[in-house]
Motif scaffolding. Structure first.
Motif, mmCIF file in Angstrom:
data_model
loop_
_atom_site.group_PDB
_atom_site.id
_atom_site.type_symbol
_atom_site.label_atom_id
_atom_site.label_comp_id
_atom_site.label_asym_id
_atom_site.label_seq_id
_atom_site.Cartn_x
_atom_site.Cartn_y
_atom_site.Cartn_z
ATOM 1 N N PHE A 386 -32.780 -17.120 41.667
ATOM 2 C CA PHE A 386 -33.948 -16.815 42.473
ATOM 3 C C PHE A 386 -34.024 -15.298 42.618
ATOM 4 O O PHE A 386 -33.170 -14.572 42.099
ATOM 5 N N LEU A 387 -35.048 -14.805 43.294
ATOM 6 C CA LEU A 387 -35.330 -13.370 43.319
ATOM 7 C C LEU A 387 -34.390 -12.621 44.257
ATOM 8 O O LEU A 387 -34.088 -13.073 45.356
ATOM 9 N N HIS A 388 -33.946 -11.435 43.806
ATOM 10 C CA HIS A 388 -33.123 -10.540 44.603
ATOM 11 C C HIS A 388 -34.000 -9.432 45.183
ATOM 12 O O HIS A 388 -35.083 -9.138 44.665
ATOM 13 N N ASP A 389 -33.517 -8.795 46.226
ATOM 14 C CA ASP A 389 -34.198 -7.602 46.738
ATOM 15 C C ASP A 389 -34.266 -6.554 45.633
ATOM 16 O O ASP A 389 -33.292 -6.347 44.894
ATOM 17 N N GLY A 390 -35.413 -5.922 45.484
ATOM 18 C CA GLY A 390 -35.608 -4.921 44.429
ATOM 19 C C GLY A 390 -36.221 -5.476 43.161
ATOM 20 O O GLY A 390 -36.673 -4.705 42.302
ATOM 21 N N ASP A 391 -36.273 -6.796 43.012
ATOM 22 C CA ASP A 391 -36.914 -7.404 41.846
ATOM 23 C C ASP A 391 -38.429 -7.275 41.956
ATOM 24 O O ASP A 391 -39.011 -7.460 43.039
ATOM 25 N N THR A 392 -39.067 -6.976 40.829
ATOM 26 C CA THR A 392 -40.522 -6.931 40.753
ATOM 27 C C THR A 392 -41.011 -8.040 39.836
ATOM 28 O O THR A 392 -40.509 -8.198 38.718
ATOM 29 N N VAL A 393 -41.968 -8.827 40.321
ATOM 30 C CA VAL A 393 -42.588 -9.888 39.526
ATOM 31 C C VAL A 393 -43.980 -9.417 39.111
ATOM 32 O O VAL A 393 -44.760 -8.945 39.945
ATOM 33 N N ILE A 394 -44.280 -9.527 37.826
ATOM 34 C CA ILE A 394 -45.552 -9.070 37.264
ATOM 35 C C ILE A 394 -46.211 -10.233 36.534
ATOM 36 O O ILE A 394 -45.608 -10.823 35.638
ATOM 37 N N MET A 395 -47.420 -10.562 36.917
ATOM 38 C CA MET A 395 -48.181 -11.622 36.253
ATOM 39 C C MET A 395 -49.418 -11.023 35.605
ATOM 40 O O MET A 395 -50.049 -10.123 36.174
ATOM 41 N N SER A 396 -49.769 -11.527 34.438
ATOM 42 C CA SER A 396 -50.987 -11.085 33.760
ATOM 43 C C SER A 396 -51.668 -12.291 33.128
ATOM 44 O O SER A 396 -51.060 -13.357 32.961
ATOM 45 N N ALA A 397 -52.942 -12.115 32.771
ATOM 46 C CA ALA A 397 -53.716 -13.208 32.187
ATOM 47 C C ALA A 397 -54.826 -12.630 31.325
ATOM 48 O O ALA A 397 -55.354 -11.558 31.623
ATOM 49 N N TYR A 398 -55.163 -13.348 30.259
ATOM 50 C CA TYR A 398 -56.279 -12.925 29.416
ATOM 51 C C TYR A 398 -56.743 -14.089 28.542
ATOM 52 O O TYR A 398 -55.999 -15.028 28.256
ATOM 53 N N ALA A 399 -57.999 -14.018 28.142
ATOM 54 C CA ALA A 399 -58.570 -14.927 27.149
ATOM 55 C C ALA A 399 -58.794 -14.123 25.874
ATOM 56 O O ALA A 399 -59.421 -13.062 25.923
ATOM 57 N N GLN A 400 -58.276 -14.602 24.762
ATOM 58 C CA GLN A 400 -58.314 -13.836 23.520
ATOM 59 C C GLN A 400 -59.525 -14.204 22.686
ATOM 60 O O GLN A 400 -59.703 -15.356 22.276
#
Length: 419
Positions: A386-400
């Protein structure tokens, strides 16, 4: 409702990189807080956020048609579609109104990294659905291994719950580790303290553009007329708190501490070329949930993690909106089926969009299978359940598309220690 689709062959006079999520075929809308000016609606084009209020003051957007551009308060889907057409005409390669005014360009074309983007519409109401069938099946397999992983109502009812609207935050907002009641399996009593199993959930969301009064219903055939557009949603989740509190009434404090949204509302008009039928629904839904045509969208989704020790984020999940069982139209139709009123700016999230394969699971709960199969960060050899302090989660999305992509940008959040 008539849609405005921009052809793949369209070009802008602005130099736009080929891999940009914001080509002229997209033109999504957001809200920026401009220093010395205040908030204004903006449109994304290539590397810029286009200040629409500045264009209006310069006479390039008719203020009699769009009198309020400081927020989305005056927008419904039809009006936003028309505004997108106006902006497209200003950006076309053969249009001189903005191209020849360099002084106005310097004022109105803000580099994306300096745009100070906000939550597009701070919602008054927020609902989170559970429409990702593979996520629902995975969770069922974990916690009900001897039974059917899907509960009997899943294929009949778009399950959801009312979330906390005032903890919907903009991309980049730090996420403070929540505290709550936690009970270990072998403990006689719970304890209160920092969450130890902090997780993300990969979701999409849609904003309502025009509502209905109490007692009225929106049929599936008209639901998309009420939808302003889509955003990426990270439904942060405290799994250990959730495990103890969720019976009998469902999620509460495990979900209410933060929900992050991406800054750009991508219109359904821009996504029109990417419509798909979606997965078969069996049994056939009840009449008020039935739909025809192509109500789903081929939108690719990605999640990366960057620990505090890493220089480069690591992709840990790739999924697609095609993995939703219930469409966004069905979700909105079901929300209003009992006469619930909905309003401009209400935000609805889809639920976690996991795919069928382990590399497409949309949460750490699934990716590590309750923490039993830790992920390894290739750059640093760190392990994560699971996530620790200092972790960054990045989500992205696109239709090609062919030679272009309709991007949503990204939503990110970094975990900070509990207070």
């Amino acid at each position: 409702m008539k849609t405005f689709s921009i052809p793949a062959s369209a070009k802008s006079w602005i130099d736009i990189p080929a891999d940009s999520p914001f080509p002229i075929q997209n033109i999504p809308f957001g809200l920026a807080d401009i220093k010395g000016q205040g908030e204004t609606m903006v449109a994304a084009i290539g590397p810029y956020a286009l200040d629409l209020l500045a264009l209006s003051e310069a006479g390039l957007i008719d203020d009699s048609e769009f009198p309020v551009l400081e927020s989305f308060i005056d927008m419904d889907r039809e009006k936003l579609s028309y505004l997108r057409q106006v902006v497209f005409n200003l950006l076309r390669h053969d249009h001189d109104a903005l191209r020849t005014r360099e002084k106005l360009q310097k004022r109105a074309m803000i580099p994306l990294e300096k745009a100070n983007l906000q939550v597009p519409i701070p919602p008054m109401a927020y609902v989170d659905f559970y429409s990702g069938i593979h996520h629902a099946r995975n969770v069922g397999q974990m916690f009900r291994p001897q039974g059917d992983p899907l509960l009997p109502n899943y294929r009949w009812v778009p399950i959801g719950y009312n979330g906390r609207a005032n903890t919907v935050v903009a991309s980049g907002t730090p996420i403070i580790r929540p505290k709550g009641q936690i009970k270990a399996a072998d403990a006689e009593a719970p304890e209160w303290g920092p969450c130890r199993e902090l997780d993300f959930e990969l979701e999409m969301g849609f904003y309502v553009g025009s509502g209905v009064d109490m007692g009225r219903r929106i049929p599936t055939t008209q639901a998309e007329e009420h939808i302003l557009g889509l955003v990426i949603v990270n439904d942060w989740s405290a799994r250990d708190v959730q495990r103890w509190e969720y019976q009998p009434l469902g999620p509460f404090l495990a979900k209410s501490f933060a929900t992050s949204v991406s800054p750009w509302i991508v219109t359904l008009d821009a996504l029109e070329p990417f419509r798909i039928e979606g997965m078969a629904q069996d049994p056939e839904p009840l009449p008020y949930l039935r739909q025809k045509g192509n109500p789903h969208f081929d939108v690719q989704l990605e999640v990366s993690i960057k620990t505090g020790s890493m220089k480069t984020p690591q992709v840990i999940c790739r999924s697609n909106m095609s993995n939703l069982y219930w469409s966004i139209a069905q979700q909105l139709a079901h929300q209003t089926s009992n006469g619930t009123p909905v309003e401009l700016g209400d935000l609805y999230a889809t639920g976690t969009i996991s795919g069928e394969t382990p590399d497409s699971f949309g949460s750490l709960l699934e990716l590590t299978w309750k923490g039993e199969r830790p992920l390894t960060m290739a750059e640093t050899n760190e392990r994560r359940t699971f996530l620790h302090d200092g972790d960054t989660v990045i989500m992205s999305a696109y239709a090609q598309g062919e030679g272009y992509r309709i991007g949503f940008g990204e939503v990110r959040g970094t975990i900070k220690p509990a207070l």
